[in-house]
Design an enzyme around this catalytic site. Structure first.
Site, PDB file in Angstrom:
ATOM      1  N   ASN A 141      41.974  49.948  52.562  1.00 28.82           N
ATOM      2  CA  ASN A 141      41.911  48.747  53.397  1.00 28.82           C
ATOM      3  C   ASN A 141      43.253  48.035  53.256  1.00 28.82           C
ATOM      4  O   ASN A 141      43.495  47.364  52.253  1.00 28.82           O
ATOM      5  CB  ASN A 141      40.748  47.864  52.919  1.00 28.82           C
ATOM      6  CG  ASN A 141      40.694  46.533  53.646  1.00 28.82           C
ATOM      7  OD1 ASN A 141      41.400  46.320  54.634  1.00 28.82           O
ATOM      8  ND2 ASN A 141      39.860  45.627  53.152  1.00 28.82           N
ATOM      9  N   LYS A 200      44.366  45.600  54.839  1.00 28.43           N
ATOM     10  CA  LYS A 200      44.269  44.165  55.154  1.00 28.43           C
ATOM     11  C   LYS A 200      45.391  43.770  56.128  1.00 28.43           C
ATOM     12  O   LYS A 200      45.777  44.601  56.950  1.00 28.43           O
ATOM     13  CB  LYS A 200      44.253  43.340  53.866  1.00 28.43           C
ATOM     14  CG  LYS A 200      43.157  43.851  52.907  1.00 28.43           C
ATOM     15  CD  LYS A 200      42.794  42.904  51.813  1.00 28.43           C
ATOM     16  CE  LYS A 200      41.672  43.502  50.970  1.00 28.43           C
ATOM     17  NZ  LYS A 200      41.193  42.628  49.916  1.00 28.43           N
ATOM     18  N   HIS A 231      33.610  42.625  56.024  1.00 26.03           N
ATOM     19  CA  HIS A 231      34.294  42.480  54.737  1.00 26.03           C
ATOM     20  C   HIS A 231      34.132  41.035  54.262  1.00 26.03           C
ATOM     21  O   HIS A 231      34.042  40.104  55.089  1.00 26.03           O
ATOM     22  CB  HIS A 231      35.777  42.835  54.909  1.00 26.03           C
ATOM     23  CG  HIS A 231      36.535  42.864  53.623  1.00 26.03           C
ATOM     24  ND1 HIS A 231      37.010  41.720  53.025  1.00 26.03           N
ATOM     25  CD2 HIS A 231      36.855  43.886  52.808  1.00 26.03           C
ATOM     26  CE1 HIS A 231      37.618  42.055  51.888  1.00 26.03           C
ATOM     27  NE2 HIS A 231      37.530  43.359  51.727  1.00 26.03           N
ATOM     28  N   GLU A 283      36.147  38.930  53.250  1.00 29.04           N
ATOM     29  CA  GLU A 283      37.147  38.005  53.797  1.00 29.04           C
ATOM     30  C   GLU A 283      36.765  37.578  55.218  1.00 29.04           C
ATOM     31  O   GLU A 283      37.042  36.457  55.635  1.00 29.04           O
ATOM     32  CB  GLU A 283      38.546  38.657  53.751  1.00 29.04           C
ATOM     33  CG  GLU A 283      39.059  38.699  52.311  1.00 29.04           C
ATOM     34  CD  GLU A 283      39.961  39.874  51.975  1.00 29.04           C
ATOM     35  OE1 GLU A 283      40.506  40.513  52.889  1.00 29.04           O
ATOM     36  OE2 GLU A 283      40.105  40.167  50.766  1.00 29.04           O
ATOM     37  N   GLU A 333      31.107  45.544  47.466  1.00 29.46           N
ATOM     38  CA  GLU A 333      32.315  44.903  46.966  1.00 29.46           C
ATOM     39  C   GLU A 333      31.959  43.547  46.363  1.00 29.46           C
ATOM     40  O   GLU A 333      31.848  42.549  47.095  1.00 29.46           O
ATOM     41  CB  GLU A 333      33.322  44.700  48.101  1.00 29.46           C
ATOM     42  CG  GLU A 333      33.764  45.984  48.758  1.00 29.46           C
ATOM     43  CD  GLU A 333      35.150  45.856  49.389  1.00 29.46           C
ATOM     44  OE1 GLU A 333      36.007  46.687  49.069  1.00 29.46           O
ATOM     45  OE2 GLU A 333      35.384  44.922  50.157  1.00 29.46           O
ATOM     46  N   GLY A 383      40.761  41.781  44.713  1.00 25.97           N
ATOM     47  CA  GLY A 383      42.111  41.243  44.599  1.00 25.97           C
ATOM     48  C   GLY A 383      42.343  40.412  43.348  1.00 25.97           C
ATOM     49  O   GLY A 383      43.352  39.725  43.236  1.00 25.97           O
ATOM     50  N   SER A 397      39.301  45.819  43.159  1.00 29.72           N
ATOM     51  CA  SER A 397      40.275  46.180  42.123  1.00 29.72           C
ATOM     52  C   SER A 397      40.101  47.609  41.597  1.00 29.72           C
ATOM     53  O   SER A 397      40.332  47.868  40.426  1.00 29.72           O
ATOM     54  CB  SER A 397      40.257  45.165  40.978  1.00 29.72           C
ATOM     55  OG  SER A 397      40.570  43.866  41.469  1.00 29.72           O
TER      56      SER A 397
HETATM   57  P1  PGA Z   1      41.222  45.191  46.180  1.00 26.78           P
HETATM   58  O1  PGA Z   1      40.511  44.984  47.608  1.00 26.78           O
HETATM   59  O2  PGA Z   1      41.179  46.664  45.884  1.00 26.78           O
HETATM   60  O3  PGA Z   1      42.622  44.677  46.388  1.00 26.78           O
HETATM   61  O4  PGA Z   1      40.454  44.403  45.193  1.00 26.78           O
HETATM   62  C1  PGA Z   1      39.376  45.726  47.970  1.00 26.78           C
HETATM   63  C2  PGA Z   1      38.869  45.253  49.295  1.00 26.78           C
HETATM   64  O5  PGA Z   1      38.886  44.042  49.547  1.00 26.78           O
HETATM   65  O6  PGA Z   1      38.431  46.071  50.142  1.00 26.78           O
END
Ligand code: PGA
Length: 253
Positions: free
Chosen positions: A9, A11, A94, A96, A166, A172, A212
């Site tokens: 992803n 982003k 997601h 976000e 998630e 993140g 992460s």
């Molecule tokens: P991250 O993000 O691996 O940077 O924690 C995962 C995601 O939001 O899909």
């Protein structure tokens, strides 16, 4: 046995040019053959990434789409457009998008059905926030999200859905769910699918962990029985770290 699924992803990172460079590096360095690999660039970067990955088995996805096919929906893209652009996958709901763009369970359910109707593989996301886990409500929260997500989705369709768990507190942040915490929730999700569709169908559905995931922790997460892959954010932005996770899945295949 379920095929491991590793998706990046990206982003809101990587322009068409930078995305093409990363996709080319991933294609050239990839040595795995047993893992389903997908990269999800920003929508404007899709075309250059699709062109860069031509002739490889690496799939391309978007990070969002709208429920309608066309019309007066300023700023949105449709599933049909995504497909014509050469992408086969779509991340939906997601955290976000839930947090910053107000996406609800019902909206994500509708988008998932639209993706399935058009033939895209949906990757809907679920996960609890830290306060919910601290209050011991994480299982209830995620269970409710999953039940809302699969509402009205048939037995034939669900096996094409790739669900991503998630935990929001792990995205993140550098903090990862422990393999045991991930497995516990993945088993809960598979249990809901078993109740709804029977165990033969539930056993076919891939459930990804995201939050992460990186080369240092991928093997132990992916080794868990119900963890069928990863949705990778930060570590998907460099070919080497992304492919190290792909290779961890390849070794377990
Ligand atoms: P991250 O993000 O691996 O940077 O924690 C995962 C995601 O939001 O899909």
């Amino acid at each position: 046995m379920r095929t491991y699924f590793i998706a990046g992803n990206w982003k809101m990172n990587l322009s068409p040019k930078a995305g093409a460079e990363l996709a080319t590096a991933i294609k050239e360095k990839n040595t795995s053959s047993k893992v389903e690999i997908v990269v999800c660039p920003p929508a404007l970067t899709i075309a250059s990434v699709v062109a860069s990955l031509k002739g490889s088995s690496i799939g391309v996805g978007v990070q969002n789409m709208y429920t309608e096919s066309s019309g007066a929906f300023t700023g949105e893209v449709s599933a049909e457009m995504v497909q014509e652009a050469g992408a086969g996958y779509v991340i939906l709901g997601h955290s976000e998008r839930r947090e910053y763009f107000g996406e609800t369970d019902a909206f994500i359910n509708k988008k998932t059905k639209k993706a399935l109707a058009v033939g895209l593989t949906p990757i809907p996301c679920v996960g609890e926030v830290l306060a919910q886990r601290k209050e011991g409500k994480h299982i209830e929260v995620v269970s409710n999200q999953v039940k809302a997500l699969i509402d009205g989705i048939s037995k034939e369709e669900i096996s094409k859905v790739v669900i991503a768990y998630e935990p929001v507190w792990a995205i993140g942040t550098g903090e990862t769910a422990s393999p045991e915490q991930a497995q516990e929730m993945h088993a809960v999700i598979r249990g809901i699918l078993t109740d709804a569709y029977g165990s033969d169908t539930a056993e076919q559905v891939r459930i990804l962990y995201g939050g992460s995931m990186k080369p240092e922790n991928a093997d132990e997460l992916l080794a868990k029985k119900d963890v069928d892959g990863g949705l990778i954010g930060g570590a998907s932005l460099k070919a080497d770290s992304f492919l190290a996770i792909v290779n961890a899945a390849e070794k377990l295949s």
